[in-house]
Design a protein around this motif. Structure first.
Motif, PDB file in Angstrom:
ATOM      1  N   ARG A  91       0.837  -1.205   0.000  1.00 24.27           N
ATOM      2  CA  ARG A  91       0.000   0.000   0.000  1.00 24.27           C
ATOM      3  C   ARG A  91       0.870   1.252   0.000  1.00 24.27           C
ATOM      4  NH1 ARG A  91      -5.520   1.966   1.334  1.00 24.27           N
ATOM      5  NH2 ARG A  91      -5.123   3.974   2.255  1.00 24.27           N
ATOM      6  N   LEU A 144      -3.332  -1.996  -8.835  1.00 25.31           N
ATOM      7  CA  LEU A 144      -3.582  -0.661  -9.382  1.00 25.31           C
ATOM      8  C   LEU A 144      -4.249  -0.756 -10.752  1.00 25.31           C
ATOM      9  CD1 LEU A 144      -0.345   1.307  -8.379  1.00 25.31           C
ATOM     10  CD2 LEU A 144      -2.507   1.137  -7.177  1.00 25.31           C
ATOM     11  N   ALA A 164      -7.885  -1.569 -10.457  1.00 20.50           N
ATOM     12  CA  ALA A 164      -8.836  -0.583  -9.935  1.00 20.50           C
ATOM     13  C   ALA A 164      -8.958   0.654 -10.810  1.00 20.50           C
ATOM     14  CB  ALA A 164      -8.393  -0.155  -8.531  1.00 20.50           C
ATOM     15  N   ALA A 165      -7.930   0.925 -11.631  1.00 18.89           N
ATOM     16  CA  ALA A 165      -7.879   2.251 -12.261  1.00 18.89           C
ATOM     17  C   ALA A 165      -8.850   2.507 -13.408  1.00 18.89           C
ATOM     18  CB  ALA A 165      -6.447   2.518 -12.721  1.00 18.89           C
ATOM     19  N   VAL A 195     -12.159   5.748 -12.897  1.00 24.50           N
ATOM     20  CA  VAL A 195     -11.928   7.137 -13.306  1.00 24.50           C
ATOM     21  C   VAL A 195     -12.700   7.437 -14.594  1.00 24.50           C
ATOM     22  CG1 VAL A 195     -10.192   8.803 -14.056  1.00 24.50           C
ATOM     23  CG2 VAL A 195      -9.686   7.260 -12.173  1.00 24.50           C
ATOM     24  N   LEU A 229     -19.209  12.497  -7.987  1.00 26.78           N
ATOM     25  CA  LEU A 229     -18.777  11.307  -7.236  1.00 26.78           C
ATOM     26  C   LEU A 229     -19.676  11.041  -6.036  1.00 26.78           C
ATOM     27  CD1 LEU A 229     -14.929  11.920  -7.473  1.00 26.78           C
ATOM     28  CD2 LEU A 229     -16.193  10.074  -8.567  1.00 26.78           C
ATOM     29  N   ALA A 233     -17.315   8.446  -1.755  1.00 26.04           N
ATOM     30  CA  ALA A 233     -17.166   7.683  -3.006  1.00 26.04           C
ATOM     31  C   ALA A 233     -15.890   6.844  -2.995  1.00 26.04           C
ATOM     32  CB  ALA A 233     -17.143   8.616  -4.198  1.00 26.04           C
ATOM     33  N   GLY A 280     -14.577   5.596  -0.248  1.00 29.44           N
ATOM     34  CA  GLY A 280     -14.517   4.978   1.069  1.00 29.44           C
ATOM     35  C   GLY A 280     -14.062   6.028   2.075  1.00 29.44           C
ATOM     36  N   ARG A 290      -8.472   2.353   5.089  1.00 29.15           N
ATOM     37  CA  ARG A 290      -8.272   1.693   3.785  1.00 29.15           C
ATOM     38  C   ARG A 290      -8.900   2.515   2.669  1.00 29.15           C
ATOM     39  NH1 ARG A 290      -6.718  -4.061   4.376  1.00 29.15           N
ATOM     40  NH2 ARG A 290      -6.338  -4.095   2.148  1.00 29.15           N
ATOM     41  N   ILE A 291      -9.014   3.819   2.890  1.00 34.22           N
ATOM     42  CA  ILE A 291      -9.582   4.677   1.835  1.00 34.22           C
ATOM     43  C   ILE A 291      -8.771   4.476   0.550  1.00 34.22           C
ATOM     44  CG2 ILE A 291      -8.160   6.722   2.368  1.00 34.22           C
ATOM     45  CD1 ILE A 291     -10.675   8.448   1.835  1.00 34.22           C
ATOM     46  N   ALA A 331      -5.917   6.241  -4.352  1.00 31.83           N
ATOM     47  CA  ALA A 331      -5.823   7.046  -5.585  1.00 31.83           C
ATOM     48  C   ALA A 331      -6.799   8.225  -5.574  1.00 31.83           C
ATOM     49  CB  ALA A 331      -6.100   6.150  -6.788  1.00 31.83           C
ATOM     50  N   SER A 344      -7.168  10.527  -8.865  1.00 31.62           N
ATOM     51  CA  SER A 344      -8.436  10.310  -9.590  1.00 31.62           C
ATOM     52  C   SER A 344      -9.180  11.629  -9.733  1.00 31.62           C
ATOM     53  CB  SER A 344      -9.335   9.320  -8.844  1.00 31.62           C
ATOM     54  OG  SER A 344      -8.674   8.104  -8.660  1.00 31.62           O
ATOM     55  N   ILE A 400     -10.082  13.450 -13.315  1.00 28.63           N
ATOM     56  CA  ILE A 400     -11.470  13.764 -13.711  1.00 28.63           C
ATOM     57  C   ILE A 400     -11.581  15.266 -13.988  1.00 28.63           C
ATOM     58  CG2 ILE A 400     -13.899  13.713 -13.002  1.00 28.63           C
ATOM     59  CD1 ILE A 400     -13.223  11.206 -11.318  1.00 28.63           C
TER      60      ILE A 400
HETATM   61  C1  HEM Z   1     -13.251   7.602  -9.357  1.00 29.12           C
HETATM   62  C2  HEM Z   1     -12.290   6.741  -9.123  1.00 29.12           C
HETATM   63  C3  HEM Z   1     -12.233   5.756  -7.986  1.00 29.12           C
HETATM   64  C4  HEM Z   1     -13.172   5.422  -7.048  1.00 29.12           C
HETATM   65  C5  HEM Z   1     -14.594   5.970  -6.898  1.00 29.12           C
HETATM   66  C6  HEM Z   1     -12.558   4.454  -6.158  1.00 29.12           C
HETATM   67  C7  HEM Z   1     -13.196   3.885  -5.059  1.00 29.12           C
HETATM   68  C8  HEM Z   1     -12.576   3.045  -4.160  1.00 29.12           C
HETATM   69  C9  HEM Z   1     -13.193   2.530  -2.942  1.00 29.12           C
HETATM   70  C10 HEM Z   1     -14.613   2.798  -2.494  1.00 29.12           C
HETATM   71  C11 HEM Z   1     -12.270   1.766  -2.307  1.00 29.12           C
HETATM   72  C12 HEM Z   1     -12.454   1.040  -0.961  1.00 29.12           C
HETATM   73  C13 HEM Z   1     -12.064   1.999   0.133  1.00 29.12           C
HETATM   74  C14 HEM Z   1     -12.428   1.612   1.547  1.00 29.12           C
HETATM   75  O1  HEM Z   1     -12.416   0.442   1.919  1.00 29.12           O
HETATM   76  O2  HEM Z   1     -12.716   2.531   2.340  1.00 29.12           O
HETATM   77  C15 HEM Z   1     -11.062   1.776  -3.110  1.00 29.12           C
HETATM   78  C16 HEM Z   1      -9.901   1.096  -2.796  1.00 29.12           C
HETATM   79  C17 HEM Z   1      -8.816   1.023  -3.631  1.00 29.12           C
HETATM   80  N1  HEM Z   1      -8.618   1.716  -4.808  1.00 29.12           N
HETATM   81 FE1  HEM Z   1      -9.888   3.043  -5.636  1.00 29.12          FE
HETATM   82  N2  HEM Z   1     -11.280   4.203  -6.572  1.00 29.12           N
HETATM   83  C18 HEM Z   1     -11.038   4.968  -7.690  1.00 29.12           C
HETATM   84  C19 HEM Z   1      -9.873   5.023  -8.433  1.00 29.12           C
HETATM   85  C20 HEM Z   1      -8.775   4.237  -8.215  1.00 29.12           C
HETATM   86  C21 HEM Z   1      -7.585   4.242  -9.040  1.00 29.12           C
HETATM   87  C22 HEM Z   1      -7.366   5.133 -10.248  1.00 29.12           C
HETATM   88  C23 HEM Z   1      -6.730   3.331  -8.494  1.00 29.12           C
HETATM   89  C24 HEM Z   1      -5.349   2.927  -8.934  1.00 29.12           C
HETATM   90  C25 HEM Z   1      -4.548   3.639  -9.687  1.00 29.12           C
HETATM   91  C26 HEM Z   1      -7.365   2.778  -7.322  1.00 29.12           C
HETATM   92  C27 HEM Z   1      -6.798   1.835  -6.486  1.00 29.12           C
HETATM   93  C28 HEM Z   1      -7.394   1.361  -5.330  1.00 29.12           C
HETATM   94  C29 HEM Z   1      -6.768   0.382  -4.450  1.00 29.12           C
HETATM   95  C30 HEM Z   1      -5.402  -0.282  -4.661  1.00 29.12           C
HETATM   96  C31 HEM Z   1      -7.660   0.184  -3.385  1.00 29.12           C
HETATM   97  C32 HEM Z   1      -7.481  -0.761  -2.193  1.00 29.12           C
HETATM   98  C33 HEM Z   1      -6.874  -0.031  -1.025  1.00 29.12           C
HETATM   99  C34 HEM Z   1      -6.770  -0.888   0.240  1.00 29.12           C
HETATM  100  O3  HEM Z   1      -7.551  -1.822   0.401  1.00 29.12           O
HETATM  101  O4  HEM Z   1      -5.903  -0.603   1.076  1.00 29.12           O
HETATM  102  N3  HEM Z   1      -8.603   3.348  -7.183  1.00 29.12           N
HETATM  103  N4  HEM Z   1     -11.270   2.571  -4.226  1.00 29.12           N
END
Ligand code: HEM
Length: 526
Positions: free
Chosen positions: A148, A309, A312-313, A317, A376, A444, A446, A450-451, A454, A458, A462
């Protein structure tokens, strides 16, 4: 005894008094075992909070979840809050007792005030164990903490200047494609895949130092397909098998996750090979993989981080930009397009070229910042965030939550909580966040420990993509045979009900150049 003699002998034993007795005891035993198993949960019922009624044997409340009622889990959780008359209640997801939280105040109480207690993820057997290192799905071990941190570093603001040279030309390419393929507004166009390409390009560059255009399209399509097949299963309640232990005793043919993981791994191997060849040829490539030594990660951890990454990416986005466009191009959004363009030009003293150049480098236009935050908030792409698991007991008022219990945030409901956002929480108000610099304007991404790592990048992507699109075009909704209209309802904008991440319904729109001569100049850069 020879085998032909064995059959009558077996019949004789089974039909004997003793045989029937053993059979009856086995049947009774099996019935008792199943009866116990049908209602067994990993934790006992929690005193002091309501339980949603009508749980079914074995599957608990899953009969209503996982898109089975053509609603996402967030919508069902909101209905249960009304039914139980409580913003916090317990449910059974198969054998996993889970607590669901439905208000901003309770989200703050648990996800923020007890951030470090809600740092784990619940286990999803039959899925997670097929993946290797997985940042999003795994409990917060030392290994995941290291991964992380590496991800946060790669996505952090100090690194952004390295990415400008990637996203700036990609976004010019996007504008150029929309202009030419959309015949300057004559032909309706679906912008989604263009957006996803820009984001995936960036994600590939910062992980494996590669680019979308650098490898053939079929390769990329299959890669994204395998990534999406895995994302579709993550934390989804669509598959009973992941939550009902007895079902896992039934042997499974090749698991879809395993198939997708193999395809994913094969693609990663090709990317790695190409990276190694370029390094061997003397190229200096700056990406997460080449920073392996700096971050002290093993090769498995590096790949796990990169894949997490990439996983999720692209769609998140791209969906953020797409749904902003969906709203802007409808009659309700048209006046806002004009207001945002005016605000952009005012912020840059009327210098359109400067505004264009600075799009990715700063967030100087409060109305545009507010617009993306409102998108969002209003369209919650992860309606139930990603569930958490507690690492310590929690005593809250007269309620006791044992260590290890699953906690689910109904992010869709929290984002529309009238107690926090006001009576107009169900309205889309582009200027809602002007003058509001809260570090947590919505959930949006989180919240807490663990938010999403990105969040900032992101938001910036946007912001910048919407800014460039609005400077370049007037975006129009269009009606006609076979043309898909955008859906701007806060709940029904997506018809993906069975997955963690919602996806906007596809739509077509027209992109008319605000100033064709200027557009020709700025797109001549690529
Ligand atoms: C509009 C764009 C995005 C939204 C709405 C979003 C939303 C989320 C949410 C709701 C979580 C869970 C958070 C929690 O448990 O509180 C999360 C986790 C995560 N997101 Fe995003 N995400 C976005 C973009 C991205 C991008 C661009 C990447 C990578 C480049 C990414 C990588 C991750 C990773 C690796 C986690 C896990 C983190 C962990 O569990 O420690 N996300 N995302």
């Amino acid at each position: 005894m020879s085998s032909p003699d064995m059959v009558p002998e077996l019949q004789r034993v089974l039909l004997s008094k003793e045989g029937l007795g053993v059979f009856a005891v086995s049947v009774v035993g099996l019935v008792i075992f199943l009866a116990v198993e049908a209602y067994k949960t990993n934790f006992q019922k929690i005193a002091g909070i309501p339980e949603v009624p009508n749980a079914s044997p074995f599957i608990g409340h899953m009969g209503s979840l996982g898109g089975r009622l053509d609603k996402n889990d967030g919508t069902i959780y909101s209905e249960w809050a009304t039914e139980t008359g409580s913003d916090i209640y317990q449910i059974r997801v198969g054998n996993q007792r889970s607590v669901v939280v439905n208000s901003w105040a309770l989200m703050k109480e648990f996800w923020i005030n007890r951030s470090n207690t809600l740092i784990d993820r619940p286990h999803q057997p039959g899925f997670l164990d097929k993946l290797g290192v997985d940042l999003t799905g795994m409990p917060m071990t030392d290994q995941i903490r290291r991964c992380r941190q590496a991800a946060m570093k790669a996505l952090g603001k100090p690194m952004w200047p390295k990415y400008y040279h990637l996203v700036e030309p990609s976004s010019v390419g996007l504008v150029k494609s929309l202009y030419t393929k959309g015949q300057n507004g004559e032909k309706p166009i679906d912008v989604y895949y263009y957006l996803r390409q820009v984001v995936f390009d960036l994600a590939l560059s910062l992980t494996y130092g590669s680019r979308y255009g650098a490898v053939d399209d079929e390769f990329m399509k299959n890669f994204i397909k395998s990534i999406n097949a895995i994302s579709a299963v993550r934390s989804s309640t669509a598959n009973f098998r992941h939550y009902v232990p007895l079902l896992r005793l039934i042997p499974e043919r090749m698991n879809e996750t395993v198939k997708a993981e193999r395809t994913r791994a094969a693609h990663v191997e090709v990317l790695m090979k190409s990276l190694n060849e370029r390094i061997a040829a003397g190229e200096d490539i700056d990406c997460i993989v080449t920073s392996l030594d700096d971050d002290k990660l093993s090769e498995e951890e590096i790949h796990g981080t990169c894949i997490s990454l990439l996983q999720a990416a692209p769609d998140t986005v791209a969906s953020g930009v797409y749904q902003t466009i969906a709203w802007l191009c409808t009659p309700s959004g048209q006046p806002t397009q004009a207001k945002v363009v005016k605000a952009i030009l005012e912020a840059y003293g009327g210098d359109r070229d400067l505004a264009w150049r600075m799009a990715f480098r700063e967030e100087k236009v409060p109305l545009l910042v507010s617009l993306y935050k409102e998108t969002l908030r209003y369209y919650t792409f992860a309606p139930f965030a990603t569930p958490r698991r507690t690492v310590k007991d929690i005593q809250y008022k007269d309620m006791f939550f044992p260590k290890g219990i699953t906690m689910i945030m109904n992010a869709q409901q929290v984002n529309h909580d009238p107690e926090f956002f006001g009576a107009d929480a169900m309205e889309f108000k582009p200027a809602r966040f002007v003058g509001n610099d809260s570090p947590l304007p919505h959930v949006a991404f989180g919240s807490g420990s663990r938010i999403c790592p990105a969040v900032a990048i992101s938001n910036r992507l946007i912001y910048a993509l919407v800014m460039r699109l609005l400077l370049a075009f007037e975006i129009k909704e269009i009606d006609g045979p076979g043309v898909r209209r955008p859906n701007i309802d806060p709940i029904h904008f997506s018809d993906v009900y069975n997955q963690l991440v919602a996806h906007p319904r596809f739509f077509d729109s027209c992109f008319v150049a605000r100033d064709p001569a200027w557009l020709e100049i700025i797109t001549s850069e690529v």
